[in-house]
Enzyme design. Sequence first.
Site, short mmCIF file in Angstrom:
data_model
loop_
_atom_site.label_atom_id
_atom_site.label_comp_id
_atom_site.label_asym_id
_atom_site.label_seq_id
_atom_site.Cartn_x
_atom_site.Cartn_y
_atom_site.Cartn_z
N LYS A 195 0.80 -1.24 0.00
CA LYS A 195 0.00 0.00 0.00
C LYS A 195 0.83 1.28 0.00
O LYS A 195 0.38 2.32 -0.49
CB LYS A 195 -0.93 0.02 1.22
CG LYS A 195 -2.10 -0.92 1.14
CD LYS A 195 -2.98 -0.73 2.37
CE LYS A 195 -4.23 -1.56 2.30
NZ LYS A 195 -5.17 -1.22 3.38
N GLU A 235 -5.82 13.17 -3.56
CA GLU A 235 -5.59 13.91 -2.31
C GLU A 235 -5.65 12.99 -1.09
O GLU A 235 -4.83 13.07 -0.18
CB GLU A 235 -6.68 15.01 -2.23
CG GLU A 235 -6.78 15.78 -0.93
CD GLU A 235 -5.72 16.86 -0.86
OE1 GLU A 235 -4.95 17.01 -1.82
OE2 GLU A 235 -5.66 17.53 0.18
N ASP A 284 -10.27 3.66 1.84
CA ASP A 284 -10.63 3.15 3.18
C ASP A 284 -11.51 4.15 3.94
O ASP A 284 -12.54 3.79 4.51
CB ASP A 284 -9.36 2.93 4.02
CG ASP A 284 -8.78 1.53 3.86
OD1 ASP A 284 -9.52 0.62 3.45
OD2 ASP A 284 -7.58 1.36 4.15
N GLY A 331 -6.90 4.29 17.79
CA GLY A 331 -6.06 3.67 16.77
C GLY A 331 -5.54 4.69 15.78
O GLY A 331 -6.25 5.65 15.42
N ALA A 332 -4.28 4.49 15.39
CA ALA A 332 -3.64 5.41 14.43
C ALA A 332 -2.80 4.61 13.44
O ALA A 332 -1.75 5.07 13.00
CB ALA A 332 -2.79 6.44 15.18
N GLY A 364 -2.92 2.02 9.78
CA GLY A 364 -3.29 2.30 8.39
C GLY A 364 -4.76 2.69 8.26
O GLY A 364 -5.08 3.74 7.67
N ALA A 365 -5.66 1.88 8.79
CA ALA A 365 -7.10 2.19 8.70
C ALA A 365 -7.39 3.47 9.47
O ALA A 365 -8.17 4.33 9.02
CB ALA A 365 -7.92 1.03 9.23
N GLY A 396 -18.05 -3.26 11.25
CA GLY A 396 -16.98 -3.11 10.25
C GLY A 396 -17.43 -3.46 8.85
O GLY A 396 -16.89 -2.94 7.87
N1 LIG Z 1 -13.87 -2.92 7.64
C1 LIG Z 1 -12.98 -2.68 6.70
O1 LIG Z 1 -13.30 -2.45 5.51
C2 LIG Z 1 -11.52 -2.61 7.07
C3 LIG Z 1 -10.58 -1.98 6.21
C4 LIG Z 1 -9.23 -1.91 6.61
C5 LIG Z 1 -8.84 -2.47 7.83
N2 LIG Z 1 -9.78 -3.09 8.62
C6 LIG Z 1 -9.40 -3.64 9.93
O2 LIG Z 1 -8.82 -2.60 10.69
C7 LIG Z 1 -7.96 -3.17 11.69
C8 LIG Z 1 -6.66 -2.39 11.72
O3 LIG Z 1 -6.01 -2.56 10.45
P1 LIG Z 1 -4.78 -1.63 10.04
O4 LIG Z 1 -4.47 -1.95 8.64
O5 LIG Z 1 -5.03 -0.22 10.44
O6 LIG Z 1 -3.61 -2.24 10.98
P2 LIG Z 1 -2.30 -1.48 11.49
O7 LIG Z 1 -1.83 -0.47 10.53
O8 LIG Z 1 -1.37 -2.60 11.89
O9 LIG Z 1 -2.77 -0.71 12.83
C9 LIG Z 1 -3.20 -1.42 13.97
C10 LIG Z 1 -3.74 -0.46 15.02
O10 LIG Z 1 -4.24 -1.25 16.12
C11 LIG Z 1 -3.49 -0.92 17.32
N3 LIG Z 1 -3.31 -2.14 18.11
C12 LIG Z 1 -2.99 -3.37 17.64
N4 LIG Z 1 -2.91 -4.24 18.67
C13 LIG Z 1 -3.21 -3.54 19.80
C14 LIG Z 1 -3.28 -3.89 21.18
N5 LIG Z 1 -3.05 -5.14 21.60
N6 LIG Z 1 -3.63 -2.94 22.06
C15 LIG Z 1 -3.87 -1.66 21.65
N7 LIG Z 1 -3.79 -1.27 20.35
C16 LIG Z 1 -3.47 -2.21 19.44
C17 LIG Z 1 -2.19 -0.35 16.81
O11 LIG Z 1 -1.58 0.42 17.82
P3 LIG Z 1 0.01 0.77 17.74
O12 LIG Z 1 0.14 1.90 16.76
O13 LIG Z 1 0.38 1.13 19.11
O14 LIG Z 1 0.70 -0.48 17.24
C18 LIG Z 1 -2.68 0.47 15.60
O15 LIG Z 1 -3.30 1.65 16.03
C19 LIG Z 1 -7.82 -4.65 11.33
O16 LIG Z 1 -8.67 -5.38 12.16
C20 LIG Z 1 -8.30 -4.70 9.89
O17 LIG Z 1 -8.85 -5.97 9.56
C21 LIG Z 1 -11.09 -3.14 8.27
#
Ligand SMILES: NC(=O)c1ccc[n+]([C@@H]2O[C@H](COP(=O)([O-])OP(=O)(O)OC[C@H]3O[C@@H](n4cnc5c(N)ncnc54)[C@H](OP(=O)(O)O)[C@@H]3O)[C@@H](O)[C@H]2O)c1
Length: 264
Positions: free
Chosen positions: A73, A85, A110, A134-135, A137-138, A246
């Site tokens: 990505k 943008e 997203d 959360g901060a 990718g999503a 979600g």
């Molecule tokens: N519904 C949809 O269409 C859609 C689309 C995209 C993603 N998603 C879902 O969104 C979720 C996040 O995906 P992503 O791509 O953003 O992942 P990512 O970039 O790895 O980010 C993960 C986020 O979760 C936090 N986190 C992970 N484990 C944790 C824990 N044990 N305690 C506290 N915070 C924790 C991380 O905090 P840190 O920064 O401190 O590591 C970070 O903020 C996934 O479940 C994914 O399946 C859904």
Amino acid sequence: MTRITGKTRILFILGEPVAHIIGSTLLNEHFAGRGIDAAVSPLHVAPVDLPKVLATLRILRNVAGFGVTIPHKIAVLDLLDSVGERGRLVGAVNFVRRHPDGSLHGDNVDGLGFVGGLIAAGVEIRGARVLQVGAGGAGRAIAFAMAEAGAAELTIMNRSADKARELAAAVGRAYPTCRTDGGEPDTAACDIAINTTSLGMKDGDALPLDASRLAPGAVAAEVVMTPEVTPFLAAAAARGCKTVPGKAMLLAQLRAASDLVGLA
Ligand SMILES: NC(=O)c1ccc[n+]([C@@H]2O[C@H](COP(=O)([O-])OP(=O)(O)OC[C@H]3O[C@@H](n4cnc5c(N)ncnc54)[C@H](OP(=O)(O)O)[C@@H]3O)[C@@H](O)[C@H]2O)c1
């Protein structure tokens, strides 16, 4: 079963690994349900091969575009002719349109998907006080999208607090009308609480925030798709809050992605 002919517009989803990808099935169902003559397949692409694969996709004339997922990505940004943008702000692209001349335009849908899911559920974003956990990718995509959609306040908290502060500052610079903060939120005072972390996917995960403090009139929204009702959504529903799963984000993303590749 999709009938693929020489007129069918072809799309791919580039990733590594690919075994878990379900977006291709959902997009195929989306196209079939709307009578759009297009078909999607995952393509297993190692990071080292991404430039060669994109060079090839440019010359394949029945290709409408492609999705990009983990781990491409961010890397794909430098290989495109233009980036929208949203993709530039988020710093990642997840869909790319191939124009007839072979040029490639990417963007990030997203955030559009998340906002589209809230709108479809009847949630008013304009003027809302938003608390986002959360901060990653999503989370980055959703924060910019909520500000773009007119949220009045956005407080972001994250396990790695510096990422929350950095994201809040970046959103504030891009959307000065949205008051942003990357610190401890007042859970009781928010209108929309969002979990953008992966918490809730595994049994025994902590709640992303203390849902028992949400006002009953607040909305609780999720990015986690499995389970459909996460412990966070269940706790918010027990408080009387409206909940948005979600899956709503995913369904709205399908529309946004097909718009981007010109197959709406
Ligand atoms: N519904 C949809 O269409 C859609 C689309 C995209 C993603 N998603 C879902 O969104 C979720 C996040 O995906 P992503 O791509 O953003 O992942 P990512 O970039 O790895 O980010 C993960 C986020 O979760 C936090 N986190 C992970 N484990 C944790 C824990 N044990 N305690 C506290 N915070 C924790 C991380 O905090 P840190 O920064 O401190 O590591 C970070 O903020 C996934 O479940 C994914 O399946 C859904």
